[in-house]
Design a protein around this motif. Structure first.
Motif, PDB file in Angstrom:
ATOM      1  N   PRO A 188      -2.064   6.086   4.471  1.00 41.39           N
ATOM      2  CA  PRO A 188      -2.296   6.356   3.043  1.00 41.39           C
ATOM      3  C   PRO A 188      -3.472   7.277   2.768  1.00 41.39           C
ATOM      4  O   PRO A 188      -3.453   8.011   1.761  1.00 41.39           O
ATOM      5  CB  PRO A 188      -2.543   4.953   2.470  1.00 41.39           C
ATOM      6  CG  PRO A 188      -1.772   4.045   3.368  1.00 41.39           C
ATOM      7  CD  PRO A 188      -1.920   4.635   4.745  1.00 41.39           C
ATOM      8  N   ARG A 189      -4.482   7.282   3.648  1.00 37.85           N
ATOM      9  CA  ARG A 189      -5.642   8.142   3.390  1.00 37.85           C
ATOM     10  C   ARG A 189      -5.281   9.630   3.449  1.00 37.85           C
ATOM     11  O   ARG A 189      -6.040  10.468   2.960  1.00 37.85           O
ATOM     12  CB  ARG A 189      -6.762   7.833   4.380  1.00 37.85           C
ATOM     13  CG  ARG A 189      -6.546   8.369   5.781  1.00 37.85           C
ATOM     14  CD  ARG A 189      -7.709   8.103   6.713  1.00 37.85           C
ATOM     15  NE  ARG A 189      -7.927   6.698   6.938  1.00 37.85           N
ATOM     16  CZ  ARG A 189      -8.411   6.186   8.082  1.00 37.85           C
ATOM     17  NH1 ARG A 189      -8.742   6.987   9.069  1.00 37.85           N
ATOM     18  NH2 ARG A 189      -8.574   4.894   8.230  1.00 37.85           N
ATOM     19  N   SER A 196       1.918   2.027  -3.439  1.00 33.86           N
ATOM     20  CA  SER A 196       0.883   2.301  -4.439  1.00 33.86           C
ATOM     21  C   SER A 196      -0.067   3.442  -4.066  1.00 33.86           C
ATOM     22  O   SER A 196      -1.007   3.713  -4.809  1.00 33.86           O
ATOM     23  CB  SER A 196       0.051   1.032  -4.671  1.00 33.86           C
ATOM     24  OG  SER A 196      -0.632   0.640  -3.487  1.00 33.86           O
ATOM     25  N   CYS A 197       0.166   4.115  -2.947  1.00 36.33           N
ATOM     26  CA  CYS A 197      -0.802   5.110  -2.472  1.00 36.33           C
ATOM     27  C   CYS A 197      -0.626   6.477  -3.114  1.00 36.33           C
ATOM     28  O   CYS A 197      -1.392   7.401  -2.832  1.00 36.33           O
ATOM     29  CB  CYS A 197      -0.728   5.232  -0.950  1.00 36.33           C
ATOM     30  SG  CYS A 197       0.811   5.958  -0.333  1.00 36.33           S
ATOM     31  N   LYS A 219       0.833  -1.203   0.000  1.00 34.87           N
ATOM     32  CA  LYS A 219       0.000   0.000   0.000  1.00 34.87           C
ATOM     33  C   LYS A 219       0.867   1.251   0.000  1.00 34.87           C
ATOM     34  O   LYS A 219       0.548   2.242  -0.678  1.00 34.87           O
ATOM     35  CB  LYS A 219      -0.920   0.002   1.225  1.00 34.87           C
ATOM     36  CG  LYS A 219      -1.904   1.167   1.251  1.00 34.87           C
ATOM     37  CD  LYS A 219      -2.857   1.136   0.068  1.00 34.87           C
ATOM     38  CE  LYS A 219      -3.903   2.221   0.160  1.00 34.87           C
ATOM     39  NZ  LYS A 219      -4.804   2.231  -1.023  1.00 34.87           N
TER      40      LYS A 219
END
Length: 281
Positions: free
Chosen positions: A219-220, A28-29, A25
């Motif tokens: 990641p958010r 890829s974030c 993640k």
């Protein structure tokens, strides 16, 4: 191009080295840099295992993804010295050194890591009052590529709150020293994962102060940070118009869209267009 804009900015994602399930993640974030942490997120008895996991991360990172990086332990600890020796073999592109209070820390890291065909980016994590006092000296280290501001440790040591206003002086000193040294500056994380508006506001404030990016702890948070540090179309259009006016007229002062602009405006516009060009690559 200025060194400030050649260094990675925007959103940096930090992931504990022992959280291998989060590595994919992190890659890829959409972050500019994926930073694996060997320091605060790893208990003393787990440091050796964390180094092994970090090595796996560097071995599997795709060239098209974010820049792979690592935060080591402080060089005043045995764990930090062991980190340097291990990383000399694994060769990560970027190394963040925490608790830096002297340019000597950067010199030590470079002396251990640099070798034929390998000169990683070395960044300093500035997170103590002494480091803020010594910022101009630290940032003059020849091998230093950029600096991070560590709000949590700085606030804990000084007794200050972690609010923007309480830490404004430290941030301003660091941003000014980074600009004087020609290096990049990345702001501290925003630790409230549920407050996207607060994150966006603080990222915009950091950019306005001269920081080139901000760290994400999840990641958010990456999209809001990326957006905050990306010039708007209106900003780019104005900057390009200013640069074009200087090139067209050669005048020291010109009227651009009803605004009188001079040398400082040209310099700022040129820096903005350079940064936008770097972010597009």
């Amino acid at each position: 191009m200025s060194r400030r804009w050649s260094a990675p900015g925007g959103a940096w994602i930090i992931t504990p080295a022992l959280a291998g399930e989060r590595f994919a993640k992190a890659r890829s974030c959409g972050a500019t840099v994926a930073l694996v942490d060997l320091e605060d997120s790893v208990a003393p008895q787990d440091k050796d295992l964390a180094r092994e996991r970090a090595a796996d991360f560097f071995a599997t990172t795709h060239p098209a993804g974010p820049v792979p990086a690592v935060r080591i332990n402080a060089l005043t600890t045995r764990a930090g010295l062991r980190d340097l020796l291990a990383l000399a073999d694994h060769r990560p592109p970027l190394v963040l050194v925490p608790m830096v209070e002297s340019a000597r820390d950067i010199e030590v890291a470079a002396a251990v890591l640099d070798s034929d065909g390998y000169t990683p980016q070395i960044w300093a994590l500035i997170e103590t009052p002494r480091a803020i006092e010594n910022a101009s000296t630290i940032l003059a280290a020849p091998r230093l590529e950029g600096v991070f501001f560590g709000a949590a440790d700085y606030a804990a040591i000084t007794g200050a709150s972690r609010t923007w206003q309480a830490l404004l002086h430290a941030r301003a000193v660091l941003a000014n020293a980074a600009a004087a040294a020609g290096v990049a500056a990345i702001d501290s994380p925003y630790f409230d994962l549920t407050d996207t508006d607060g994150l966006r506001t603080e990222a915009e404030q950091a950019r306005a102060l001269g920081f080139t990016g901000k760290t994400a702890v999840h990641p958010r948070q990456v999209p809001a940070i990326t957006e905050a540090f990306r010039p708007t179309e209106a900003e780019l259009a104005q900057a390009r118009a200013i640069v074009a006016a200087r090139g067209r007229t050669g005048a020291s002062i010109a009227n651009v869209h009803g605004q009188m602009v001079g040398a400082p405006f040209y310099a700022a516009a040129q820096a903005l267009t350079e940064r936008a060009g770097h972010q597009a690559t």
